[in-house]
Design a protein around this motif. Sequence first.
Motif, PDB file in Angstrom:
ATOM      1  N   UNK A   1       0.828  -1.212   0.000  1.00 15.27           N
ATOM      2  CA  UNK A   1       0.000   0.000   0.000  1.00 15.27           C
ATOM      3  C   UNK A   1       0.859   1.257   0.000  1.00 15.27           C
ATOM      4  N   UNK A   2       1.915   1.262   0.818  1.00 14.60           N
ATOM      5  CA  UNK A   2       2.792   2.434   0.865  1.00 14.60           C
ATOM      6  C   UNK A   2       3.535   2.630  -0.458  1.00 14.60           C
TER       7      UNK A   2
ATOM      8  N   UNK B   1      -4.031  -7.526  -2.691  1.00 17.58           N
ATOM      9  CA  UNK B   1      -3.358  -6.258  -2.427  1.00 17.58           C
ATOM     10  C   UNK B   1      -3.382  -5.331  -3.636  1.00 17.58           C
ATOM     11  N   UNK B   2      -3.472  -5.891  -4.825  1.00 14.85           N
ATOM     12  CA  UNK B   2      -3.431  -5.092  -6.052  1.00 14.85           C
ATOM     13  C   UNK B   2      -4.812  -4.668  -6.535  1.00 14.85           C
TER      14      UNK B   2
ATOM     15  N   UNK C   1       6.078  -3.090 -11.858  1.00  8.66           N
ATOM     16  CA  UNK C   1       6.210  -4.477 -12.321  1.00  8.66           C
ATOM     17  C   UNK C   1       6.724  -5.373 -11.205  1.00  8.66           C
ATOM     18  N   UNK C   2       7.691  -4.872 -10.444  1.00  5.07           N
ATOM     19  CA  UNK C   2       8.217  -5.663  -9.330  1.00  5.07           C
ATOM     20  C   UNK C   2       7.148  -5.882  -8.264  1.00  5.07           C
ATOM     21  N   UNK C   3       6.344  -4.853  -8.003  1.00  6.18           N
ATOM     22  CA  UNK C   3       5.264  -4.996  -7.026  1.00  6.18           C
ATOM     23  C   UNK C   3       4.244  -6.024  -7.514  1.00  6.18           C
ATOM     24  N   UNK C   4       3.876  -5.954  -8.785  1.00  5.33           N
ATOM     25  CA  UNK C   4       2.922  -6.921  -9.337  1.00  5.33           C
ATOM     26  C   UNK C   4       3.483  -8.340  -9.291  1.00  5.33           C
TER      27      UNK C   4
ATOM     28  N   UNK D   1      -3.110 -10.397 -11.335  1.00  2.52           N
ATOM     29  CA  UNK D   1      -4.402 -10.237 -10.665  1.00  2.52           C
ATOM     30  C   UNK D   1      -5.428 -11.256 -11.146  1.00  2.52           C
ATOM     31  N   UNK D   2      -5.046 -12.064 -12.149  1.00  2.00           N
ATOM     32  CA  UNK D   2      -5.956 -13.105 -12.609  1.00  2.00           C
ATOM     33  C   UNK D   2      -7.046 -12.604 -13.528  1.00  2.00           C
TER      34      UNK D   2
END
Length: 695
Positions: free
Chosen positions: A73-74, A109-110, A99-102, A148-149
């Motif tokens: 989130x941050x 979370x996304x 991209x790294x977060x995904x 995220x599917x």
Amino acid sequence: NDEEFAIRELSVTLIAQLATRNPGATLPPLRTLLGRLLKGLSLSEDSLQREQYAGLLVHVLSASPKMVRPYVADILSVITPRLRDSDSRVVGYALDALSQVARWAHTEQLLPRITILIPLIMETIQDQSSSAKRVAAFKSLSLLLRCTGIEFSPFEKYPNLLPLLLTTIKTETIKEVRMKAIRLLGVLGAVAPARFQAIQLRKTKKLERSRQTWFDPTTAGYDSTTTAIAPPPAGESDSLSKTMVEGHALSSEEQVTFSAVQALLKVLKDPSLSSHHNQCISAFMLMFKGIGVRMVPYLPHILPQLFLQLEREPQFRDFLVQQLVLLVGVMRGYIREFVEQFIVVVYTYWVPSLHVSLLALIENIALALRDEFRAHLPQVIPYVLSVFQLSPITSTPTIKHGLQLLESLGVLVEEHFHLFIQPITRILDRPVAPSGETNTNLRSSKSIPRTKASSDTPRMQVSPQLTLQVLKVLKIFATKIDLSPFVSQILHPLARLLRTYGTTSGYEEITSSVLNLLTVISTRLGPSSYGPWVSLFKTALSKQRLTHSRYAVVERALTTSLNTSGVVGVHASFLKSIETGDQEPEIVSAPPPSIENPPEKLGVNENRLRNAWDTSARLTREDWSEWMRGFSVALLRESPSPALRSCHSVADYYPIVRELFNASFVACWEELSPDYRDSLIFSLEAAFTAPEITA
């Protein structure tokens, strides 16, 4: 924390690669670095710094899922605004970070952010200014949808997405961009032609409806009789009276203060009397100084009017901000409920001509609130940072006030100090003009040494006073916070200063300040942190044939591998002198005085009053009118009440003098001796019976 970004980038990359093999040793410093990078990326106004923060962030996020999942989130809250950054390289790094977060984050979370991120990424794809940015956008969107599917149909949610992809595949000339578009289309999957046509038809109908209703008063709820700004509620002019009389009876002094404040506010609220507004504001400031915290009940009525004057009278904004600085300095902690309004003033009127005054306002607020101001620091830090991005040639006074603000903030700025260290030390790499040189905008010459870092910018010189102030600020922070994380960024510029100005005539004070600062830093760091730097400065000092008794003691202790306590023991007296004598004392705001303390009465000059009420040589009606005016002004000027005497600065506007005549007369009458009272009664009887008045 090396001063060279390439070295910092390689070190972070190496630590990130080791994170999976030794997480216990690598993840804690990476988490600390992650917090600093996020803070710097969100607050920094310098595009180069933002680019460096974003580039390092990508390497940190690639380390491990443990670095990402607790802070998704941050991270997204910081990355999202940077997708519209003015610097395309920052946008590219932000997309890589996304991209790294995904890649590491959980789907849940996304999903809350995906409806915000996809339109921003689509805007980037349509931007033709940078192919690298578009490649990163296709990659991040592909990862985001895949991770995220795809729990919804992107083509229905975003009807422009498929036409955008097809257009890119058909017309794009850059192979890498076209391949990324094809790959994204494969992730999204196929869509039936009939379904696609239905989506486009719904989009067209929706667009037509929006065009039809855009200017339709019946559907937009538009009322032609309404105005943009609603009139003030009825009875607002009496709000001060209602507030002050509710709940308790006013004493005689409070009644006098109330009358003065009410009269001044009446003038200040009248736009037709704008020529007297500055005098009214000056009168308020004199009142705050004279009465002090007894003016606290009037703050909710005076401050909004002062903020309104800032908007109405742009030509006097510098004067008005200076008056706010004085007000905060007098009222101190009692302004805490108005801090947000003061911060709004800072970012609303942050222009170069007001930088110095607004920095002084921030400094006074910080001194008034101390630890309470810590929560508001993130709101003002971007503006303070922008001061150090200015050219030292044209903005030396502004930079000096920015450094002074940092001194006043002290330990409050510790968690944000990593944002300031690079802009501050960058000043040390500027060539210093000779002492006594009045014009710092000079071309390079053999008589002006230049440091290695600034040899390519010969015109960017700074005054010796600015360099000395930077050294002073670093010395103060060296005694208050731990500078070990920034040792490389500080010591390299100091070494260059010694090599450049060590024995040059006219720069002795700078050399002495550098050695004093070096002594403080080496003593605080001890052998473990400062040991690798001993040889560097030993070589620099020997080449310049410089000696410094205090630093020599520390150097000998370090070279013989004494522990930190040994160094402090050898240098205990020196540390004491640093903390008490050489260092500027920390400014701590005193607790605000009690509001119950009555203001001291001022002295009355009875002779001046007698000269004013003297009725001799009054022959005509005009003479008596002038006598009445002079007597009324004299009563204000000699009034023992600080509130009434403050209004003397508005005496040019006679209606306010006449309105306050009764209050000022009573206040002066109580201070007159019996003889002077008899003289006043005689003059008043002469005035009341004069045929020129009674006729």
